[in-house]
Write a protein that holds these residues in place. Structure first.
Motif, mmCIF file in Angstrom:
data_model
loop_
_atom_site.group_PDB
_atom_site.id
_atom_site.type_symbol
_atom_site.label_atom_id
_atom_site.label_comp_id
_atom_site.label_asym_id
_atom_site.label_seq_id
_atom_site.Cartn_x
_atom_site.Cartn_y
_atom_site.Cartn_z
ATOM 1 N N VAL A 166 0.841 -1.197 0.000
ATOM 2 C CA VAL A 166 0.000 0.000 0.000
ATOM 3 C C VAL A 166 0.878 1.250 0.000
ATOM 4 C CG1 VAL A 166 -1.779 1.281 1.272
ATOM 5 C CG2 VAL A 166 -1.812 -1.225 1.247
ATOM 6 N N LEU A 167 0.561 2.202 -0.888
ATOM 7 C CA LEU A 167 1.349 3.429 -1.012
ATOM 8 C C LEU A 167 0.722 4.631 -0.320
ATOM 9 C CD1 LEU A 167 2.545 3.316 -4.735
ATOM 10 C CD2 LEU A 167 3.752 2.550 -2.683
ATOM 11 N N ARG A 168 -0.570 4.589 -0.132
ATOM 12 C CA ARG A 168 -1.276 5.709 0.487
ATOM 13 C C ARG A 168 -2.278 5.167 1.505
ATOM 14 N NH1 ARG A 168 2.167 8.200 -1.663
ATOM 15 N NH2 ARG A 168 2.043 9.772 -3.324
ATOM 16 N N HIS A 169 -2.633 6.021 2.456
ATOM 17 C CA HIS A 169 -3.674 5.624 3.398
ATOM 18 C C HIS A 169 -4.974 5.383 2.644
ATOM 19 C CE1 HIS A 169 -1.336 6.135 6.983
ATOM 20 N NE2 HIS A 169 -1.002 7.361 6.643
ATOM 21 N N PRO A 170 -5.826 4.511 3.148
ATOM 22 C CA PRO A 170 -7.074 4.183 2.448
ATOM 23 C C PRO A 170 -7.940 5.416 2.184
ATOM 24 C CG PRO A 170 -6.704 2.708 4.308
ATOM 25 C CD PRO A 170 -5.692 3.795 4.419
ATOM 26 N N GLN A 171 -8.532 5.452 1.014
ATOM 27 C CA GLN A 171 -9.514 6.477 0.685
ATOM 28 C C GLN A 171 -10.897 5.860 0.917
ATOM 29 O OE1 GLN A 171 -8.544 9.708 -0.285
ATOM 30 N NE2 GLN A 171 -6.586 8.827 0.392
ATOM 31 N N ILE A 172 -11.505 6.235 2.023
ATOM 32 C CA ILE A 172 -12.757 5.622 2.426
ATOM 33 C C ILE A 172 -13.928 6.441 1.888
ATOM 34 C CG2 ILE A 172 -14.167 4.882 4.380
ATOM 35 C CD1 ILE A 172 -11.603 4.488 5.964
ATOM 36 N N HIS A 173 -14.731 5.798 1.059
ATOM 37 C CA HIS A 173 -15.901 6.433 0.462
ATOM 38 C C HIS A 173 -17.159 5.689 0.912
ATOM 39 C CE1 HIS A 173 -13.250 8.686 -2.288
ATOM 40 N NE2 HIS A 173 -12.559 7.554 -2.390
ATOM 41 N N LYS A 174 -18.261 6.204 0.549
ATOM 42 C CA LYS A 174 -19.519 5.556 0.895
ATOM 43 C C LYS A 174 -19.660 4.251 0.111
ATOM 44 C CE LYS A 174 -24.477 6.403 1.293
ATOM 45 N NZ LYS A 174 -25.575 7.377 1.059
ATOM 46 N N GLY A 175 -19.554 3.166 0.818
ATOM 47 C CA GLY A 175 -19.764 1.866 0.181
ATOM 48 C C GLY A 175 -18.510 1.187 -0.331
ATOM 49 N N TYR A 176 -17.381 1.895 -0.389
ATOM 50 C CA TYR A 176 -16.159 1.231 -0.865
ATOM 51 C C TYR A 176 -14.908 1.928 -0.330
ATOM 52 C CZ TYR A 176 -15.285 4.925 -4.344
ATOM 53 O OH TYR A 176 -15.004 6.117 -4.959
ATOM 54 N N VAL A 177 -13.787 1.220 -0.447
ATOM 55 C CA VAL A 177 -12.478 1.737 -0.033
ATOM 56 C C VAL A 177 -11.550 1.700 -1.239
ATOM 57 C CG1 VAL A 177 -10.485 1.385 1.470
ATOM 58 C CG2 VAL A 177 -12.773 0.913 2.324
ATOM 59 N N GLY A 178 -10.845 2.788 -1.485
ATOM 60 C CA GLY A 178 -9.885 2.846 -2.575
ATOM 61 C C GLY A 178 -8.460 2.791 -2.048
ATOM 62 N N LEU A 179 -7.630 1.969 -2.704
ATOM 63 C CA LEU A 179 -6.232 1.843 -2.305
ATOM 64 C C LEU A 179 -5.319 2.059 -3.509
ATOM 65 C CD1 LEU A 179 -6.246 -1.390 -0.084
ATOM 66 C CD2 LEU A 179 -6.267 0.988 0.706
ATOM 67 N N GLU A 180 -4.237 2.787 -3.285
ATOM 68 C CA GLU A 180 -3.172 2.879 -4.281
ATOM 69 C C GLU A 180 -2.079 1.913 -3.853
ATOM 70 O OE1 GLU A 180 -0.079 6.055 -6.407
ATOM 71 O OE2 GLU A 180 -1.118 6.604 -4.552
ATOM 72 N N ILE A 181 -1.746 0.961 -4.718
ATOM 73 C CA ILE A 181 -0.770 -0.058 -4.353
ATOM 74 C C ILE A 181 0.326 -0.150 -5.404
ATOM 75 C CG2 ILE A 181 -2.459 -1.406 -3.051
ATOM 76 C CD1 ILE A 181 -2.621 -3.330 -5.448
ATOM 77 N N CYS A 182 1.498 -0.567 -4.953
ATOM 78 C CA CYS A 182 2.608 -0.849 -5.855
ATOM 79 C C CYS A 182 2.687 -2.366 -5.992
ATOM 80 C CB CYS A 182 3.918 -0.297 -5.302
ATOM 81 S SG CYS A 182 5.313 -0.427 -6.458
ATOM 82 N N THR A 183 2.700 -2.857 -7.240
ATOM 83 C CA THR A 183 2.729 -4.290 -7.508
ATOM 84 C C THR A 183 3.911 -4.619 -8.408
ATOM 85 O OG1 THR A 183 1.466 -4.308 -9.582
ATOM 86 C CG2 THR A 183 0.209 -4.152 -7.518
ATOM 87 N N LYS A 184 4.075 -5.883 -8.664
ATOM 88 C CA LYS A 184 5.139 -6.317 -9.557
ATOM 89 C C LYS A 184 4.903 -5.830 -10.989
ATOM 90 C CE LYS A 184 6.027 -10.434 -6.764
ATOM 91 N NZ LYS A 184 7.208 -9.897 -6.114
#
Length: 318
Positions: free
Chosen positions: A272-290
């Motif tokens: 995870v690169l950023r703290h969770p973005q919590i919205h109504k009904g869902y959570v958004g995450l910015e992640i670094c992957t392979k």
């Protein structure tokens, strides 16, 4: 995060006889120097009272950052380090953190300032047997050779104080001294990230592998003007609040780190690169992957994954 009671007592014992007004002035002066003169190769602290003020003001947050970096990095090693080289040790914060996380057999602290060495030694007198027996060596990383190798080498908040040329020469010497892992922790700033990104490129050319935080060894996918970092929350004592001029009972320390290993090792699938973005009904995450940086969403329909996503922080594996 609560720092160990042994470390808290050691700090309090060290500053017991120093006037609080003087200590606060020293702490503020040191903070100003580190903000404005780091990266120029200058000596930023030489007096014992300054070293004591530094210990009181900076050791808790630095301990938190090093502890988090160790917790993120050590699980990817097949074998547990038994020896530590704390390079540019200051008052020995990285050694305290490593002693709390590992069952080490030997600790060596390298430091160029006599004032830091004296304060660091005094603070370790009433700690664990290992810290009491830590070997302190007066050593200027930019000039002197590294006297010994160790399984784990930590350079914590020291490389950013050097010029670019000094930094890369020092990195080479410390990498040569690391038998298993070389862990670098730097301030969580764009400049710190840029310095570490440069080190990352060179280390990979030298055959090093990355245990954490990167889940890959490809070029960093962050755009030129963007950067990533992490943070840890450390509780503050009343004295610590007075020195830092803060009212809240905690301090958020922003840091970046990178753990390099000799042997190819398992790494996170994504981080995870950023703290969770919590919205109504869902959570958004910015992640670094392979496969690069991705933005993903978890809705309530995802059940436990949704609940977990709400609680992660920057740096967590996912």
């Amino acid at each position: 995060m609560e720092i160990p009671q042994g470390l808290r007592r050691a700090i309090e014992n060290q500053i017991r006889d120093i006037e609080h007004v003087r200590m606060k002035d020293d702490a503020q002066a040191i903070s100003s120097r580190y903000r404005t003169q780091s990266g120029k190769g200058k000596r930023l602290l030489t007096k014992e009272t300054e070293a004591a003020a530094y210990a009181a003001a900076r050791m808790p947050a630095t301990f938190g950052a090093v502890s988090d970096a160790l917790k993120y990095s050590l699980p990817y090693l097949e074998n547990c380090p038994q020896t530590l080289l704390d390079a540019g040790a200051g008052t020995g914060t990285a050694a305290w953190a490593a002693d709390a996380e590992l069952k080490l057999k030997k600790i060596i602290c390298l430091e160029r300032e006599d004032a830091m060495i004296k304060i660091g030694k005094n603070m370790m007198k009433c700690s664990s047997e290992l810290l009491c027996n830590a070997e302190w060596i007066k050593n200027d990383l930019t000039v002197d050779e590294i006297p010994e190798q160790a399984d784990l080498v930590i350079a914590s908040y020291v490389l950013n104080e050097m010029t670019s040329e000094e930094r890369m020469e020092t990195v080479k010497k410390l990498w040569d001294a690391a038998k298993m892992m070389f862990l670098i922790i730097e301030p969580g700033t764009p400049v710190g990230f840029s310095n570490l990104a440069e080190i990352r490129q060179v280390m990979l050319k030298w055959g090093a592998h990355i245990a954490a935080p990167c889940p890959h060894e490809s070029d960093c996918p962050k755009e030129k003007n963007d950067w990533c970092g992490f943070a840890c929350r450390v509780s503050r004592s009343r004295l610590h609040r007075q020195l830092k001029g803060g009212e809240v009972p905690y301090e958020d320390e922003k840091f970046i780190y990178m753990a390099f290993t000799r042997e190819k090792c398992h790494s996170a699938e994504a981080r995870v690169l950023r703290h969770p973005q919590i919205h109504k009904g869902y959570v958004g995450l910015e992640i670094c992957t392979k496969d690069g940086i991705k933005n993903i969403k978890f809705s309530k329909k995802d059940g436990e994954r949704y609940k977990k996503a709400r609680k992660v922080k920057a740096g967590d594996e996912i």
